[in-house]
Design an enzyme around this catalytic site. Structure first.
Site, PDB file in Angstrom:
ATOM      1  N   ASP A 215     -55.463  -9.789 -54.531  1.00  0.00           N
ATOM      2  CA  ASP A 215     -56.541  -9.338 -53.831  1.00  0.00           C
ATOM      3  C   ASP A 215     -57.467 -10.274 -55.071  1.00  0.00           C
ATOM      4  O   ASP A 215     -57.476 -10.501 -56.052  1.00  0.00           O
ATOM      5  CB  ASP A 215     -57.161  -8.009 -54.393  1.00  0.00           C
ATOM      6  CG  ASP A 215     -58.409  -7.878 -53.664  1.00  0.00           C
ATOM      7  OD1 ASP A 215     -58.577  -7.724 -52.550  1.00  0.00           O
ATOM      8  OD2 ASP A 215     -59.498  -7.457 -54.593  1.00  0.00           O
TER       9      ASP A 215
ATOM     10  N   GLY B 111     -30.845  -0.244 -10.450  1.00  0.00           N
ATOM     11  CA  GLY B 111     -31.182  -1.380  -9.740  1.00  0.00           C
ATOM     12  C   GLY B 111     -30.983  -2.656 -10.385  1.00  0.00           C
ATOM     13  O   GLY B 111     -30.847  -2.795 -11.459  1.00  0.00           O
ATOM     14  N   ASP B 112     -31.258  -3.750  -9.651  1.00  0.00           N
ATOM     15  CA  ASP B 112     -30.808  -4.846 -10.053  1.00  0.00           C
ATOM     16  C   ASP B 112     -32.179  -5.623 -10.391  1.00  0.00           C
ATOM     17  O   ASP B 112     -32.935  -5.741  -9.065  1.00  0.00           O
ATOM     18  CB  ASP B 112     -29.971  -5.987  -9.410  1.00  0.00           C
ATOM     19  CG  ASP B 112     -29.670  -7.340 -10.135  1.00  0.00           C
ATOM     20  OD1 ASP B 112     -30.783  -7.755 -10.559  1.00  0.00           O
ATOM     21  OD2 ASP B 112     -28.543  -7.838  -9.451  1.00  0.00           O
ATOM     22  N   PHE B 113     -32.975  -5.959 -11.268  1.00  0.00           N
ATOM     23  CA  PHE B 113     -34.454  -6.506 -11.381  1.00  0.00           C
ATOM     24  C   PHE B 113     -34.613  -7.942 -10.646  1.00  0.00           C
ATOM     25  O   PHE B 113     -35.594  -8.053 -10.289  1.00  0.00           O
ATOM     26  CB  PHE B 113     -35.007  -6.357 -12.696  1.00  0.00           C
ATOM     27  CG  PHE B 113     -34.352  -7.156 -13.832  1.00  0.00           C
ATOM     28  CD1 PHE B 113     -33.887  -8.429 -13.905  1.00  0.00           C
ATOM     29  CD2 PHE B 113     -34.020  -6.244 -14.982  1.00  0.00           C
ATOM     30  CE1 PHE B 113     -33.105  -8.858 -14.877  1.00  0.00           C
ATOM     31  CE2 PHE B 113     -33.506  -6.626 -16.110  1.00  0.00           C
ATOM     32  CZ  PHE B 113     -33.102  -7.968 -15.771  1.00  0.00           C
TER      33      PHE B 113
ATOM     34  N   ASP C  50     -32.039   0.130 -14.824  1.00  0.00           N
ATOM     35  CA  ASP C  50     -31.123  -0.728 -15.150  1.00  0.00           C
ATOM     36  C   ASP C  50     -29.960  -0.743 -14.103  1.00  0.00           C
ATOM     37  O   ASP C  50     -30.340  -0.198 -13.247  1.00  0.00           O
ATOM     38  CB  ASP C  50     -30.496  -0.243 -16.652  1.00  0.00           C
ATOM     39  CG  ASP C  50     -29.887  -1.645 -17.259  1.00  0.00           C
ATOM     40  OD1 ASP C  50     -29.305  -2.380 -16.848  1.00  0.00           O
ATOM     41  OD2 ASP C  50     -30.663  -1.499 -18.529  1.00  0.00           O
TER      42      ASP C  50
ATOM     43  N   ARG D  14     -35.495  -7.433 -25.206  1.00  0.00           N
ATOM     44  CA  ARG D  14     -34.067  -8.340 -25.388  1.00  0.00           C
ATOM     45  C   ARG D  14     -33.678  -8.783 -23.998  1.00  0.00           C
ATOM     46  O   ARG D  14     -32.259  -8.480 -23.659  1.00  0.00           O
ATOM     47  CB  ARG D  14     -33.090  -7.525 -26.205  1.00  0.00           C
ATOM     48  CG  ARG D  14     -33.611  -7.364 -27.668  1.00  0.00           C
ATOM     49  CD  ARG D  14     -32.471  -6.462 -28.449  1.00  0.00           C
ATOM     50  NE  ARG D  14     -31.725  -7.592 -29.307  1.00  0.00           N
ATOM     51  CZ  ARG D  14     -30.361  -7.366 -29.343  1.00  0.00           C
ATOM     52  NH1 ARG D  14     -29.819  -6.289 -28.750  1.00  0.00           N
ATOM     53  NH2 ARG D  14     -29.878  -8.195 -30.125  1.00  0.00           N
TER      54      ARG D  14
HETATM   55  O1  LIG Z   1     -62.296 -20.476 -52.087  1.00  0.00           O
HETATM   56  C1  LIG Z   1     -61.641 -19.611 -51.667  1.00  0.00           C
HETATM   57  N1  LIG Z   1     -61.936 -18.248 -51.992  1.00  0.00           N
HETATM   58  C2  LIG Z   1     -61.214 -17.215 -51.250  1.00  0.00           C
HETATM   59  C3  LIG Z   1     -60.565 -17.454 -50.212  1.00  0.00           C
HETATM   60  C4  LIG Z   1     -59.789 -16.286 -49.315  1.00  0.00           C
HETATM   61  O2  LIG Z   1     -60.448 -15.063 -49.576  1.00  0.00           O
HETATM   62  C5  LIG Z   1     -59.637 -14.006 -49.034  1.00  0.00           C
HETATM   63  C6  LIG Z   1     -60.019 -13.131 -50.055  1.00  0.00           C
HETATM   64  O3  LIG Z   1     -60.104 -11.731 -49.607  1.00  0.00           O
HETATM   65  P1  LIG Z   1     -58.657 -10.689 -49.959  1.00  0.00           P
HETATM   66  O4  LIG Z   1     -58.147 -11.048 -51.221  1.00  0.00           O
HETATM   67  O5  LIG Z   1     -59.397  -9.363 -49.685  1.00  0.00           O
HETATM   68  O6  LIG Z   1     -57.504 -10.929 -49.017  1.00  0.00           O
HETATM   69  P2  LIG Z   1     -57.666 -10.876 -47.460  1.00  0.00           P
HETATM   70  O7  LIG Z   1     -57.695 -12.432 -46.740  1.00  0.00           O
HETATM   71  O8  LIG Z   1     -58.512  -9.873 -46.827  1.00  0.00           O
HETATM   72  O9  LIG Z   1     -56.037 -10.758 -46.914  1.00  0.00           O
HETATM   73  P3  LIG Z   1     -55.140  -9.486 -47.559  1.00  0.00           P
HETATM   74  O10 LIG Z   1     -54.249  -9.236 -46.219  1.00  0.00           O
HETATM   75  O11 LIG Z   1     -54.227  -9.956 -48.495  1.00  0.00           O
HETATM   76  O12 LIG Z   1     -56.070  -8.511 -47.863  1.00  0.00           O
HETATM   77  C7  LIG Z   1     -58.428 -14.553 -49.230  1.00  0.00           C
HETATM   78  O13 LIG Z   1     -57.906 -14.683 -47.925  1.00  0.00           O
HETATM   79  C8  LIG Z   1     -58.408 -16.185 -50.007  1.00  0.00           C
HETATM   80  O14 LIG Z   1     -57.604 -16.762 -49.587  1.00  0.00           O
HETATM   81  C9  LIG Z   1     -60.497 -18.856 -49.684  1.00  0.00           C
HETATM   82  O15 LIG Z   1     -59.692 -19.156 -48.663  1.00  0.00           O
HETATM   83  N2  LIG Z   1     -60.997 -19.810 -50.541  1.00  0.00           N
END
Ligand SMILES: O=c1[nH]cc([C@@H]2O[C@H](COP(=O)(O)OP(=O)(O)OP(=O)(O)O)[C@@H](O)[C@H]2O)c(=O)[nH]1
Length: 631
Positions: free
Chosen positions: A88, A520-522, A494, A537
């Site tokens: 994050d 049946g045969d599709f 099938d 598949r």
């Molecule tokens: O300079 C940059 N700064 C940040 C980013 C991008 O910003 C997002 C940050 O968001 P987060 O951590 O919440 O991540 P998400 O994109 O929502 O993906 P998740 O599924 O992991 O929650 C992140 O994508 C950075 O790459 C950037 O690109 N440049």
């Protein structure tokens, strides 16, 4: 390769990136990590005021993202990932946390705050090692963060709005992308650039080094990995078997007592700075006569070279019903198992030992017993049994694969070589005897049952009132669909030979009324009416020409708004990354006229028949899912 031993420790593990961020995917792909992407559904709504520092918020969010995916995969996929990575990224300025802007005004608010100032970018990362005990998910969380300082120039209103209208800020923490247009706003960066982009690769590698190469015991108090091990240390981090390649082993190793014996009984030699498990050393003499490990042991190649031995050991153990025999029993001695199943004691003991070493059985001083996975997947009567598929692999796929060389030379299926007869029709081959038909249907049933939930939930299908599963075999997917969408009426269509034989595979004690079976045969017969046609598949069995015949038949009976749901292993467009699917394509070569296809190839086929808005979901399970609608 000097650079990859740390990431190399993840080779062969089921690694999942719990992130939808394309930047994170790219950063990790660029360094050769192989992983599946399962975006987290965790909502980033933790109460920020509860955290003493912003990085604690980012770390906790990363952890929750990864745990959500680990839990979901454990429950839904019945296959626990080995490692889940979550991240994050947040920006902090004036003690405020900025995440992704919700709209352009929000982006403006963020960027004008950052203008002319230094701010911090924090990325919290969670590495979660998962295991399953008694079907319960066990997790071991490693959490860290990285901070990078970034200074923006003074930004004029005009520049700000031009940047916002470019659309770039919207999915990025703090409202900018340093790797693209946003780079023009930046005066300086102090720290890890990739951390700003969304993933602190350097710190991640250090963490892996700590986890997989813990410092020798006498160094534990003193040595801190405050950088990625230097290159000469990397050389010690051999990718070969001389190093313990497993996270749990290292957990055990860190619990070494003074005798150098760890709890699992492996002997560790702490004379050198790199700890080595002596049992796996290949001694080499260097010029000064000193033994050193065969650091360049090509473990991947050796593993591939011997892969068939492990497959065959599994096949034979299933064929001899060893896992059935051990089910619900305490440990049994090799001699008792051999007597029971009528095999030699010496051969049985070797097979049991190999199965134990492969993690299929547990071996104790009292004898052998099933692991939880063996009870679930390898006994012949379990709900999620793969026994049928394993026997099919042994009796049908194996003989075909022994003719792979001819298949590659000739570019065609090898049934005549493997079984001494040329089947004029793919499925005639399976239905010439009751036994073979039963085996094939059991195989198809086990995969369909195991993947049904992921296929059924990859998209919200509640807008469809009726579905027809073409080639739906025993109805495993159909039964899952009616459970999830109670208003959906599902018809399984099938061949008559299949429909005549379905009763054995029907769920017991469950209302099966909404599922109807039609024979049946599709390719030849009229298709039942439906809002949604399912092909799971099926297309991979056929050439493009035959697929066009089938899709044009479906298109002819499909009204606008009706759809097709495909479940297949979808290859990446460059056909270079998804080895399971690429090997499945070889499997198609030896036995069918079909092949596995990429997302673009499926899109191309579907669009030619008026099916647009093609959406593809990689499920992380065996089958991926494609949904499209008729316009
Ligand atoms: O300079 C940059 N700064 C940040 C980013 C991008 O910003 C997002 C940050 O968001 P987060 O951590 O919440 O991540 P998400 O994109 O929502 O993906 P998740 O599924 O992991 O929650 C992140 O994508 C950075 O790459 C950037 O690109 N440049």
């Amino acid at each position: 390769m000097l650079l990859n031993p740390v990431l190399g420790k993840l080779v062969g593990k089921r690694v999942v990136l719990a992130s939808a961020s394309p930047r994170r995917q790219e950063i990790l792909t660029n360094v050769g990590l192989r992983f599946e992407v399962v975006p987290s559904w965790f909502k980033e709504t933790l109460e920020k005021s509860l955290f003493a520092a912003p990085y604690e918020y980012a770390m906790e969010t990363a952890k929750q993202k990864a745990l959500e995916v680990a839990n979901r995969m454990h429950v839904k996929h019945l296959r626990t990932p080995d490692v889940v990575i979550g991240a994050d990224t947040i920006v902090t300025v004036d003690e405020q946390i900025l995440e992704k802007p919700v709209d352009k005004q929000d982006a403006y608010r963020m960027l004008s705050r950052l203008s002319g100032k230094e701010h911090s970018v924090f990325t919290g990362v969670a590495i979660i090692h998962c295991s399953s005990k008694d079907n319960q998910l066990e997790t071991d969380v490693t959490n860290f963060y990285e901070e990078t300082k970034v200074k923006f120039s003074d930004l004029s209103e005009e520049l700000l709005w031009e940047y916002i209208h470019s659309g770039e800020p919207m999915d990025k923490a703090g409202g900018y992308g340093i790797q693209a247009l946003g780079g023009m706003l930046v005066e300086y960066v102090h720290g890890d650039f990739l951390n700003v982009v969304g993933f602190p690769l350097n710190h991640f590698c250090k963490k892996l080094a700590e986890l997989y190469y813990p410092p020798p015991k006498h160094n534990i108090q003193h040595k801190k990995y405050d950088s990625i091990p230097s290159v000469d240390t990397f050389e010690n981090l051999s990718d070969g078997e001389s190093e313990s390649s497993n996270f749990t082993e290292h957990k055990a190793a860190s619990k070494l007592d003074n005798s150098g014996m760890c709890s699992s009984g492996a002997i560790y030699n702490y004379e050198n700075s790199s700890s080595v498990r002596t049992g796996f050393m290949v001694p080499l003499e260097n010029q000064s006569g000193v033994s050193e490990s065969a650091a360049k042991l090509p473990s991947k190649i050796l593993e591939l070279m011997d892969g068939f031995r492990a497959s065959k050991a599994l096949f034979v153990a299933c064929k001899l019903k060893i896992f059935d025999h051990l089910k619900d029993k305490g440990p049994l001695k090799a001699v008792d198992i051999a007597n029971e199943i009528g095999t030699s004691v010496c051969g049985t003991e070797r097979l049991l030992d190999a199965c134990a070493a492969l993690g299929l059985l547990e071996k104790t001083s009292q004898g052998y017993r099933n692991t939880d996975s063996a009870n679930t997947y390898l006994t012949s009567d379990g709900e999620y049994s793969l026994h049928g598929y394993i026997i099919h692999s042994n009796d049908h796929v194996w003989p075909l694969f022994t003719n792979l060389e001819s298949a590659v030379k000739e570019g065609s299926r090898q049934n005549h070589r493997a079984f001494g007869r040329k089947a004029e029709d793919l499925f005639k081959d399976y239905y010439h005897s009751w036994e073979v038909k039963q085996r094939f249907m059991a195989a198809m049933h086990s995969i369909a049952h195991l993947t049904a939930r992921d296929v059924a939930t990859a998209f919200d299908l509640s807008q469809f009132k009726s579905a027809c599963d073409l080639g739906g075999c025993t109805g495993a997917l159909a039964h899952e669909l009616v459970q999830i969408y109670p208003n959906l009426k599902v018809t399984v269509f099938d061949l008559p030979e299949v429909i005549a034989n379905i009763s054995y595979f029907q769920p017991s004690g469950q209302c099966t009324a909404p599922v109807t079976f039609v024979s049946g045969d599709f390719f030849k017969d009229n298709l039942p009416e439906a809002d949604l046609y399912i092909l799971s598949r099926v297309l991979h069995d056929w050439s493009d020409e035959k697929i066009h015949v089938l899709l044009s038949k479906i298109s002819a009976v499909c009204k606008p708004g009706c759809g097709i749901l495909l479940a297949e292993m979808v290859l990446d467009d460059e056909k270079k990354n998804r080895s399971t699917a690429l090997l499945q394509s070889l499997n198609m070569l030896v036995q069918t006229e079909g092949k596995e296809r990429s997302g673009s190839e499926y899109r191309g086929l579907l669009e030619q028949h008026g099916f647009t808005n093609v959406k593809i979901r990689l499920t992380g399970n065996l089958l991926d899912v494609i949904l499209c609608v008729k316009t």
